[in-house]
Scaffold this motif. Structure first.
Motif, mmCIF file in Angstrom:
data_model
loop_
_atom_site.group_PDB
_atom_site.id
_atom_site.type_symbol
_atom_site.label_atom_id
_atom_site.label_comp_id
_atom_site.label_asym_id
_atom_site.label_seq_id
_atom_site.Cartn_x
_atom_site.Cartn_y
_atom_site.Cartn_z
ATOM 1 N N TRP A 67 45.972 75.230 88.629
ATOM 2 C CA TRP A 67 45.213 74.031 88.281
ATOM 3 C C TRP A 67 45.822 73.304 87.084
ATOM 4 N N THR A 68 46.962 73.759 86.605
ATOM 5 C CA THR A 68 47.612 73.142 85.453
ATOM 6 C C THR A 68 47.852 71.660 85.727
ATOM 7 N N GLY A 69 47.457 70.829 84.803
ATOM 8 C CA GLY A 69 47.687 69.394 84.956
ATOM 9 C C GLY A 69 46.599 68.653 85.703
ATOM 10 N N THR A 70 45.629 69.363 86.273
ATOM 11 C CA THR A 70 44.525 68.694 86.963
ATOM 12 C C THR A 70 43.525 68.143 85.942
ATOM 13 N N ARG A 74 42.730 69.446 82.126
ATOM 14 C CA ARG A 74 42.889 68.561 80.965
ATOM 15 C C ARG A 74 41.594 68.405 80.185
ATOM 16 N N ALA A 79 43.699 71.266 75.147
ATOM 17 C CA ALA A 79 44.482 71.162 76.378
ATOM 18 C C ALA A 79 45.979 71.036 76.096
ATOM 19 N N SER A 80 46.341 70.428 74.977
ATOM 20 C CA SER A 80 47.764 70.237 74.669
ATOM 21 C C SER A 80 48.473 71.548 74.389
ATOM 22 N N GLU A 83 49.557 76.342 78.424
ATOM 23 C CA GLU A 83 50.767 76.414 79.243
ATOM 24 C C GLU A 83 50.445 76.400 80.732
ATOM 25 N N ALA A 84 49.384 77.090 81.134
ATOM 26 C CA ALA A 84 49.060 77.175 82.555
ATOM 27 C C ALA A 84 47.592 77.532 82.741
#
Length: 249
Positions: A67-70, A74, A79-80, A83-84
């Motif tokens: 779900w990284t980047g979803t 975020r 969130a920054s 990593e995953a």
């Protein structure tokens, strides 16, 4: 499951997280997710199995979801520095048991399925003047009724997700590596069901929340992730209670 349902309802109603959610942080959980319920492993199941008759081997495979980047990932605090975000969908979250769902009895041929609108009956043709008799022809054979296609499975709406932050442990971070076991085995007799076992602890974010939900529109069921830390992932054969493979933190 109850906490996830409460969080889903609260999100859909436009409210904040339920007060009971904070008490879940640190609580242990154990889930046994069956797969192979229909003799095959569709996309809704958490894992799959196959038997190689030529080699006499049984292969069990489970792949994590990234779900990284979803938008859900975020929305996590810090969130920054993440990593995953990986984990597993929970198929059929409406079930209260750890067994396969009961298979509904299909309607007789020619009758609509429960979720289909019955077709309108054709009106009888208007009376016409008789036509001259023609040579009798052999009656055509009635075509066989077409097989009714299976409806599409419901979209996934509930997952268990582990958050991997920069500088943290990566023991259970899988990426593209599946959980997989290959062993010598006799061929399974008929459709065989195995269990993917997930154990661990519910983990709260920096804001104390353990469930995150998001929906595209007001008339779509929200998709929710429960943040956890996995302590054990295993394959079990429920027929004999045998552990076929396991991974521990």
């Amino acid at each position: 499951m109850g906490a996830a349902r409460a969080a889903t309802a609260a999100y859909a109603a436009g409210g904040g997280s339920p007060a009971s959610e904070a008490a879940l942080a640190g609580r242990q959980f154990r889930l046994r997710l069956p797969f192979g319920c229909l003799g095959v492993s569709p996309g809704t199941e958490p894992a799959s199995w196959r038997y190689d008759a030529e080699r006499g081997t049984l292969t069990l495979t489970a792949r994590t979801v990234a779900w990284t980047g979803t938008p859900l990932a975020r929305s996590l605090p810090e969130a920054s520095a993440i990593e995953a975000v990986e984990g597993f969908w929970i198929p059929r979250p409406w079930l209260e048991s750890e067994s396969c769902p009961a298979l509904p009895v299909p309607p007789p041929a020619g009758e609509p399925a429960p979720d289909q609108t019955p077709a309108a009956k054709a009106l009888p043709p208007k009376a016409q003047a008789p036509r001259p008799a023609a040579a009798k022809a052999e009656p055509a054979a009635a075509p066989a009724p077409a097989a009714r296609p299976l409806p599409s499975p419901s979209a996934q709406t509930l997952g268990l997700a582990e958050v991997f932050r920069e500088g943290g442990s990566r023991v259970f971070r899988r990426g593209e590596r599946p959980y997989q076991v290959v062993e010598k085995s006799e061929p399974p007799t008929g459709p065989h069901v195995y269990h993917l076992v997930l154990e661990g602890r519910i983990a709260a974010g920096a804001d104390g929340r353990v469930v995150r939900c998001r929906a595209e529109t007001a008339d779509r069921r929200p998709v929710c992730l429960v943040t956890v830390e996995f302590d054990r992932v295993a394959f079990e054969d429920p027929a004999g209670g045998k552990v076929l493979g396991e991974w521990r933190r």
